[in-house]
Design a protein around this motif. Structure first.
Motif, short mmCIF file in Angstrom:
data_model
loop_
_atom_site.label_atom_id
_atom_site.label_comp_id
_atom_site.label_asym_id
_atom_site.label_seq_id
_atom_site.Cartn_x
_atom_site.Cartn_y
_atom_site.Cartn_z
N PRO A 87 0.83 -1.21 0.00
CA PRO A 87 0.00 0.00 0.00
C PRO A 87 0.86 1.25 0.00
O PRO A 87 1.95 1.27 0.58
CB PRO A 87 -0.81 -0.12 1.29
CG PRO A 87 0.05 -0.95 2.19
CD PRO A 87 0.79 -1.91 1.30
N THR A 88 0.36 2.29 -0.62
CA THR A 88 1.07 3.58 -0.63
C THR A 88 0.32 4.64 0.17
O THR A 88 0.94 5.52 0.76
CB THR A 88 1.29 4.08 -2.07
OG1 THR A 88 0.02 4.17 -2.73
CG2 THR A 88 2.19 3.12 -2.84
N ASP A 89 -1.00 4.58 0.18
CA ASP A 89 -1.77 5.54 0.97
C ASP A 89 -1.46 5.32 2.45
O ASP A 89 -1.56 4.21 2.95
CB ASP A 89 -3.27 5.34 0.70
CG ASP A 89 -4.10 6.42 1.38
OD1 ASP A 89 -4.25 6.36 2.62
OD2 ASP A 89 -4.62 7.30 0.66
N PRO A 90 -1.07 6.37 3.18
CA PRO A 90 -0.67 6.18 4.58
C PRO A 90 -1.79 5.64 5.47
O PRO A 90 -1.52 4.92 6.44
CB PRO A 90 -0.25 7.59 5.02
CG PRO A 90 -0.82 8.52 4.00
CD PRO A 90 -0.91 7.76 2.73
N ARG A 91 -3.04 5.92 5.15
CA ARG A 91 -4.14 5.40 5.95
C ARG A 91 -4.25 3.89 5.76
O ARG A 91 -4.41 3.13 6.73
CB ARG A 91 -5.45 6.08 5.55
CG ARG A 91 -5.49 7.57 5.81
CD ARG A 91 -6.64 8.23 5.08
NE ARG A 91 -6.45 8.15 3.63
CZ ARG A 91 -7.33 8.63 2.74
NH1 ARG A 91 -8.45 9.22 3.16
NH2 ARG A 91 -7.09 8.54 1.44
N LEU A 92 -4.14 3.44 4.52
CA LEU A 92 -4.21 2.01 4.23
C LEU A 92 -2.97 1.30 4.77
O LEU A 92 -3.06 0.20 5.33
CB LEU A 92 -4.32 1.79 2.72
CG LEU A 92 -4.43 0.34 2.24
CD1 LEU A 92 -5.67 -0.34 2.83
CD2 LEU A 92 -4.48 0.28 0.72
N THR A 95 -7.22 3.76 12.99
CA THR A 95 -6.36 4.58 12.12
C THR A 95 -7.06 5.88 11.71
O THR A 95 -6.58 6.58 10.81
CB THR A 95 -5.97 3.79 10.86
OG1 THR A 95 -7.16 3.35 10.17
CG2 THR A 95 -5.16 2.55 11.22
N THR A 152 -9.82 6.41 10.07
CA THR A 152 -10.24 6.37 8.66
C THR A 152 -11.60 5.67 8.59
O THR A 152 -11.82 4.66 9.27
CB THR A 152 -9.23 5.57 7.81
OG1 THR A 152 -7.92 6.09 8.04
CG2 THR A 152 -9.55 5.70 6.33
N THR A 188 -13.99 4.31 3.28
CA THR A 188 -12.74 4.80 2.67
C THR A 188 -11.71 3.68 2.60
O THR A 188 -11.06 3.47 1.57
CB THR A 188 -12.17 5.98 3.47
OG1 THR A 188 -13.11 7.05 3.45
CG2 THR A 188 -10.84 6.45 2.88
N LEU A 220 -9.99 1.89 -0.66
CA LEU A 220 -8.54 1.86 -0.85
C LEU A 220 -8.04 0.44 -1.09
O LEU A 220 -7.12 0.23 -1.89
CB LEU A 220 -7.85 2.48 0.37
CG LEU A 220 -7.97 4.00 0.51
CD1 LEU A 220 -7.45 4.45 1.87
CD2 LEU A 220 -7.22 4.70 -0.62
N SER A 228 -8.92 -0.18 -4.77
CA SER A 228 -8.25 0.66 -5.77
C SER A 228 -6.73 0.49 -5.74
O SER A 228 -6.08 0.49 -6.78
CB SER A 228 -8.62 2.13 -5.56
OG SER A 228 -8.19 2.59 -4.28
N GLU A 229 -6.15 0.35 -4.53
CA GLU A 229 -4.69 0.25 -4.43
C GLU A 229 -4.17 -1.17 -4.53
O GLU A 229 -3.14 -1.43 -5.14
CB GLU A 229 -4.21 0.86 -3.11
CG GLU A 229 -4.12 2.36 -3.14
CD GLU A 229 -3.02 2.88 -2.23
OE1 GLU A 229 -2.19 2.09 -1.74
OE2 GLU A 229 -2.99 4.11 -2.03
#
Length: 248
Positions: free
Chosen positions: A144-149, A173, A175, A179, A183, A186-187
């Motif tokens: 994962p790249t999104d910090p939340r994920l 987290t 979030t 959402t 993620l 999509s990620e």
């Protein structure tokens, strides 16, 4: 991945790696097939980690920066192929199913890379034919790249038996559940339950390679029972966790 080593020709050979041993980040100008004759192999790129027991091989396209890690005693077999030899037309690392015939072809072809006999050339042709017929397998943990994920995934990496729901992970987290669900799709290209199953299988392979008993692996990785773990493992890899112990 810092300090990337460039080895233009992807080697065709066999290599024994001790449990925990690594081959640091490097790249080749050729394609490469990597296969674990024993133990479990993990191949990591910036996009994630691909892992393979003895019923799987990993296709690494030319130019891909990658690193290897051994779980259990690893008999590593690597097969380099020129850029023009891409029988599955793959441009990303991919896990391939390895049946008994393809396994024996890989072992035989990598045994003596200096052999340039007509027999070995014929062996290579059959090996490529078998690769063309080899199904692709979704055995990957995308990064994962999104910090939340990434924060949610890190919690389960630290403890694959963590039973928290997606909503509970989201609350931890900060979030929203919707959402996080979006993620994951999509990620990482999979739902949260699909990703968690892949994560647990990944940790299970590592534990089994290190000799952890099957019942303990099932418990530490979060399955409700040993029989549930055995069923999921068999459907994923084509053999039981007990058989994995015996082949390692």
């Amino acid at each position: 991945m810092p300090n990337i080593r460039h080895t233009p020709a992807a080697p065709t050979h066999t290599l024994a790696l001790a449990a925990g041993e690594r081959i640091e980040a490097h790249r080749h100008d050729n394609h490469q097939i990597v296969y674990a004759g024993s133990g479990v192999l993990a191949v990591t790129t910036d996009a994630g980690t691909w892992f393979a027991p003895g019923t799987r091989a990993i296709w690494v396209p030319a130019g891909t920066v990658h690193a290897h890690r051994a779980y259990g005693h690893l008999d590593l077999h690597t097969l380099g192929l020129p850029v023009g030899d891409n029988p599955l037309r793959l441009d990303a690392p991919t896990v391939l199913a390895v049946g008994s015939l393809l396994r024996e072809l890989i072992l035989a072809y990598t045994r003596d890379p200096a052999d340039d006999s007509p027999e070995r050339h014929r062996l290579r042709a059959v090996l490529l034919d078998q690769l063309r017929a080899s199904p692709q397998q979704p055995v990957q943990l995308p990064a994962p790249t999104d910090p939340r994920l990434a924060a949610a995934c890190a919690l389960l990496h630290d403890n694959p038996a963590d039973p928290r729901t997606l909503a509970e992970l989201g609350a931890h987290t900060h979030t929203g559940e919707r959402t996080l669900s979006r993620l994951f799709r999509s990620e990482l290209g999979m739902t949260f339950p699909q990703w968690r199953t892949q994560l647990r299988l990944y940790h299970a392979l590592k534990m089994l390679a290190d000799g952890t008993p099957v019942t303990a692996v099932a418990h530490r990785c979060g399955w409700s029972s040993t029989s549930a773990f055995i069923d999921v493992f068999r459907r994923a890899y084509g053999y039981t966790p007990g058989a994995h112990h015996r082949r390692g």
